[in-house]
Scaffold this motif. Structure first.
Motif, PDB file in Angstrom:
ATOM      1  N   TYR A  13      36.249  49.054 -19.958  1.00 22.69           N
ATOM      2  CA  TYR A  13      37.047  49.101 -18.731  1.00 22.69           C
ATOM      3  C   TYR A  13      37.634  50.483 -18.465  1.00 22.69           C
ATOM      4  CZ  TYR A  13      36.947  43.976 -18.590  1.00 22.69           C
ATOM      5  OH  TYR A  13      36.550  42.653 -18.517  1.00 22.69           O
ATOM      6  N   GLU A  14      37.047  51.527 -19.005  1.00 22.02           N
ATOM      7  CA  GLU A  14      37.662  52.847 -18.896  1.00 22.02           C
ATOM      8  C   GLU A  14      37.846  53.279 -17.443  1.00 22.02           C
ATOM      9  OE1 GLU A  14      35.441  55.518 -21.326  1.00 22.02           O
ATOM     10  OE2 GLU A  14      36.234  54.703 -23.219  1.00 22.02           O
ATOM     11  N   GLU A  15      36.819  53.119 -16.605  1.00 23.96           N
ATOM     12  CA  GLU A  15      36.935  53.548 -15.210  1.00 23.96           C
ATOM     13  C   GLU A  15      37.918  52.680 -14.449  1.00 23.96           C
ATOM     14  OE1 GLU A  15      36.522  53.773 -11.040  1.00 23.96           O
ATOM     15  OE2 GLU A  15      35.827  52.023 -12.156  1.00 23.96           O
ATOM     16  N   LEU A  16      37.918  51.380 -14.719  1.00 25.75           N
ATOM     17  CA  LEU A  16      38.850  50.474 -14.051  1.00 25.75           C
ATOM     18  C   LEU A  16      40.290  50.718 -14.496  1.00 25.75           C
ATOM     19  CD1 LEU A  16      36.588  47.331 -14.227  1.00 25.75           C
ATOM     20  CD2 LEU A  16      37.364  48.425 -12.113  1.00 25.75           C
ATOM     21  N   MET A  17      40.485  51.084 -15.765  1.00 25.99           N
ATOM     22  CA  MET A  17      41.833  51.420 -16.225  1.00 25.99           C
ATOM     23  C   MET A  17      42.319  52.706 -15.560  1.00 25.99           C
ATOM     24  SD  MET A  17      43.251  49.139 -18.045  1.00 25.99           S
ATOM     25  CE  MET A  17      44.655  50.168 -18.479  1.00 25.99           C
ATOM     26  N   GLU A  18      41.419  53.633 -15.279  1.00 32.21           N
ATOM     27  CA  GLU A  18      41.809  54.827 -14.532  1.00 32.21           C
ATOM     28  C   GLU A  18      42.335  54.430 -13.156  1.00 32.21           C
ATOM     29  OE1 GLU A  18      41.822  58.274 -15.195  1.00 32.21           O
ATOM     30  OE2 GLU A  18      41.811  57.451 -17.217  1.00 32.21           O
ATOM     31  N   GLN A  19      41.648  53.488 -12.500  1.00 33.10           N
ATOM     32  CA  GLN A  19      42.132  52.986 -11.213  1.00 33.10           C
ATOM     33  C   GLN A  19      43.518  52.354 -11.364  1.00 33.10           C
ATOM     34  OE1 GLN A  19      39.616  50.550  -8.704  1.00 33.10           O
ATOM     35  NE2 GLN A  19      37.760  51.304  -9.688  1.00 33.10           N
ATOM     36  N   ALA A  20      43.708  51.596 -12.442  1.00 33.52           N
ATOM     37  CA  ALA A  20      44.986  50.914 -12.660  1.00 33.52           C
ATOM     38  C   ALA A  20      46.124  51.914 -12.848  1.00 33.52           C
ATOM     39  CB  ALA A  20      44.879  49.996 -13.879  1.00 33.52           C
ATOM     40  N   TYR A  21      45.891  52.966 -13.635  1.00 33.43           N
ATOM     41  CA  TYR A  21      46.938  53.958 -13.854  1.00 33.43           C
ATOM     42  C   TYR A  21      47.286  54.689 -12.549  1.00 33.43           C
ATOM     43  CZ  TYR A  21      46.146  53.347 -18.876  1.00 33.43           C
ATOM     44  OH  TYR A  21      46.036  52.830 -20.152  1.00 33.43           O
ATOM     45  N   ARG A  22      46.288  54.911 -11.709  1.00 32.72           N
ATOM     46  CA  ARG A  22      46.545  55.579 -10.434  1.00 32.72           C
ATOM     47  C   ARG A  22      47.257  54.640  -9.456  1.00 32.72           C
ATOM     48  NH1 ARG A  22      44.310  60.477 -10.507  1.00 32.72           N
ATOM     49  NH2 ARG A  22      42.745  60.862 -12.120  1.00 32.72           N
ATOM     50  N   LEU A  23      46.933  53.345  -9.508  1.00 34.76           N
ATOM     51  CA  LEU A  23      47.664  52.373  -8.701  1.00 34.76           C
ATOM     52  C   LEU A  23      49.129  52.348  -9.127  1.00 34.76           C
ATOM     53  CD1 LEU A  23      47.916  50.022  -6.691  1.00 34.76           C
ATOM     54  CD2 LEU A  23      47.094  48.487  -8.512  1.00 34.76           C
ATOM     55  N   ARG A  24      49.378  52.342 -10.419  1.00 31.31           N
ATOM     56  CA  ARG A  24      50.747  52.379 -10.916  1.00 31.31           C
ATOM     57  C   ARG A  24      51.483  53.610 -10.392  1.00 31.31           C
ATOM     58  NH1 ARG A  24      50.337  51.009 -17.339  1.00 31.31           N
ATOM     59  NH2 ARG A  24      51.956  52.626 -17.331  1.00 31.31           N
ATOM     60  N   ARG A 102      55.227  46.549 -15.163  1.00 32.15           N
ATOM     61  CA  ARG A 102      54.334  47.348 -14.312  1.00 32.15           C
ATOM     62  C   ARG A 102      53.500  46.514 -13.335  1.00 32.15           C
ATOM     63  NH1 ARG A 102      57.448  50.786 -15.990  1.00 32.15           N
ATOM     64  NH2 ARG A 102      56.821  52.884 -16.599  1.00 32.15           N
ATOM     65  N   TYR A 103      54.030  45.371 -12.923  1.00 32.52           N
ATOM     66  CA  TYR A 103      53.352  44.554 -11.912  1.00 32.52           C
ATOM     67  C   TYR A 103      53.241  45.350 -10.618  1.00 32.52           C
ATOM     68  CZ  TYR A 103      53.125  41.097  -8.130  1.00 32.52           C
ATOM     69  OH  TYR A 103      52.794  40.409  -6.988  1.00 32.52           O
ATOM     70  N   CYS A 104      52.036  45.427 -10.067  1.00 31.26           N
ATOM     71  CA  CYS A 104      51.848  46.136  -8.806  1.00 31.26           C
ATOM     72  C   CYS A 104      50.594  45.635  -8.098  1.00 31.26           C
ATOM     73  CB  CYS A 104      51.791  47.649  -9.008  1.00 31.26           C
ATOM     74  SG  CYS A 104      50.605  48.225 -10.245  1.00 31.26           S
ATOM     75  N   VAL A 105      50.641  45.677  -6.769  1.00 33.47           N
ATOM     76  CA  VAL A 105      49.546  45.196  -5.923  1.00 33.47           C
ATOM     77  C   VAL A 105      49.304  46.221  -4.831  1.00 33.47           C
ATOM     78  CG1 VAL A 105      48.811  43.365  -4.344  1.00 33.47           C
ATOM     79  CG2 VAL A 105      50.137  42.773  -6.382  1.00 33.47           C
ATOM     80  N   GLU A 106      48.037  46.434  -4.503  1.00 37.82           N
ATOM     81  CA  GLU A 106      47.702  47.322  -3.384  1.00 37.82           C
ATOM     82  C   GLU A 106      48.402  46.838  -2.121  1.00 37.82           C
ATOM     83  OE1 GLU A 106      46.238  50.052  -2.882  1.00 37.82           O
ATOM     84  OE2 GLU A 106      44.889  50.479  -4.551  1.00 37.82           O
ATOM     85  N   PRO A 107      48.941  47.763  -1.316  1.00 35.86           N
ATOM     86  CA  PRO A 107      49.735  47.372  -0.151  1.00 35.86           C
ATOM     87  C   PRO A 107      49.057  46.364   0.775  1.00 35.86           C
ATOM     88  CG  PRO A 107      49.961  49.723  -0.522  1.00 35.86           C
ATOM     89  CD  PRO A 107      48.919  49.235  -1.499  1.00 35.86           C
ATOM     90  N   ALA A 108      47.773  46.520   1.026  1.00 32.29           N
ATOM     91  CA  ALA A 108      47.079  45.640   1.970  1.00 32.29           C
ATOM     92  C   ALA A 108      46.942  44.211   1.450  1.00 32.29           C
ATOM     93  CB  ALA A 108      45.692  46.198   2.284  1.00 32.29           C
ATOM     94  N   HIS A 109      47.249  43.992   0.166  1.00 28.83           N
ATOM     95  CA  HIS A 109      47.061  42.672  -0.435  1.00 28.83           C
ATOM     96  C   HIS A 109      48.381  42.060  -0.906  1.00 28.83           C
ATOM     97  CE1 HIS A 109      42.640  42.985  -0.442  1.00 28.83           C
ATOM     98  NE2 HIS A 109      42.872  44.274  -0.593  1.00 28.83           N
ATOM     99  N   ARG A 110      49.490  42.554  -0.378  1.00 28.27           N
ATOM    100  CA  ARG A 110      50.795  42.018  -0.747  1.00 28.27           C
ATOM    101  C   ARG A 110      51.189  40.874   0.183  1.00 28.27           C
ATOM    102  NH1 ARG A 110      53.690  47.912  -1.405  1.00 28.27           N
ATOM    103  NH2 ARG A 110      52.365  48.629  -3.139  1.00 28.27           N
ATOM    104  N   GLU A 111      52.205  40.094  -0.259  1.00 31.76           N
ATOM    105  CA  GLU A 111      52.669  38.964   0.534  1.00 31.76           C
ATOM    106  C   GLU A 111      53.411  39.444   1.763  1.00 31.76           C
ATOM    107  OE1 GLU A 111      55.401  39.246  -3.172  1.00 31.76           O
ATOM    108  OE2 GLU A 111      53.264  39.298  -2.760  1.00 31.76           O
TER     109      GLU A 111
END
Length: 210
Positions: A13-24, A102-111
């Motif tokens: 999951y290295e590439e996906l974890m990079e996405q996660a750290y940038r989302l954070r 560190r719970y976080c969601v992309e803005p377009a997918h929030r409630e």
């Protein structure tokens, strides 16, 4: 689906974890302005992203749309080492207690409003499914007090550990939230299905000898 990333499968999951750290970084630094967490490379990583952390990724179409991290209470974690002043009683520690951070969601997918978004529901369902399968029944959360009623409505049993205090410019209260199969049933009811949200573990590929 929620993919669980641990030291055993982190290499998958290295590439996906990079996405996660940038989302954070986008959520906690750029949006919330927690500038103490800012990194020049745009990746929010701290001392708790170690071999004891469990990462949960909401992945859709190869994109990380949501993220959360679980830390064992028997090891150093945010409440014990960074925010101990939020706990006015005995620090909750046990193999069955983990910290949700560190719970976080992309803005377009929030409630919007009071209804949980599909991504948020799936992330919470992932915690409960994982906990029921792993012997974890209680999570520690540092959160806005407005979440207290929402968690109770989701059938978590919530216990404040102290009074709300200002952290990073907003009110934060530390709580424990216990759950069981009734919590999962409630989340499934709100989601409108009883499908498992945790992805099956990735299996290593065994190459045939030539």
């Amino acid at each position: 689906m929620i993919h669980i990333v641990s030291p055993d499968n982190h290499h998958l999951y290295e590439e996906l974890m990079e996405q996660a750290y940038r989302l954070r970084h986008r959520v906690f630094v750029e949006e919330k302005k927690w500038m103490d967490l800012a990194k020049p490379d745009g990746r929010e990583i701290d001392q708790f992203d170690n071999e004891h952390a469990i990462h949960m990724l909401y992945i859709d179409g190869g994109k990380v749309l949501g993220y959360q991290r679980m830390l064992p209470s028997t090891r150093p974690h945010l409440l014990s080492d960074v925010l101990p002043h939020l706990c006015e009683d005995v620090l909750p520690i046990g193999e069955h207690i983990w910290e949700w951070t560190r719970y976080c969601v992309e803005p377009a997918h929030r409630e919007r409003g009071r209804t949980l978004s599909p991504v948020a529901n799936t992330l919470l369902s992932g915690i409960v499914e994982w906990g029921l399968e792993s012997g974890v029944e209680t999570i520690i959360i540092q959160m806005n007090p407005l979440w207290l009623l929402r968690l109770v409505q989701l059938h978590f049993r919530v216990m404040p550990l102290g009074l709300p205090q200002q952290v990073g410019g907003e009110d934060v209260v530390a709580v424990t939230a216990s759950f069981d199969r009734r919590t999962l049933a409630r989340l499934q009811e709100m989601r409108g299905d009883r499908q498992r949200v945790l992805a099956e573990p990735e299996k290593p590929v065994h190459r045939l000898a030539s």
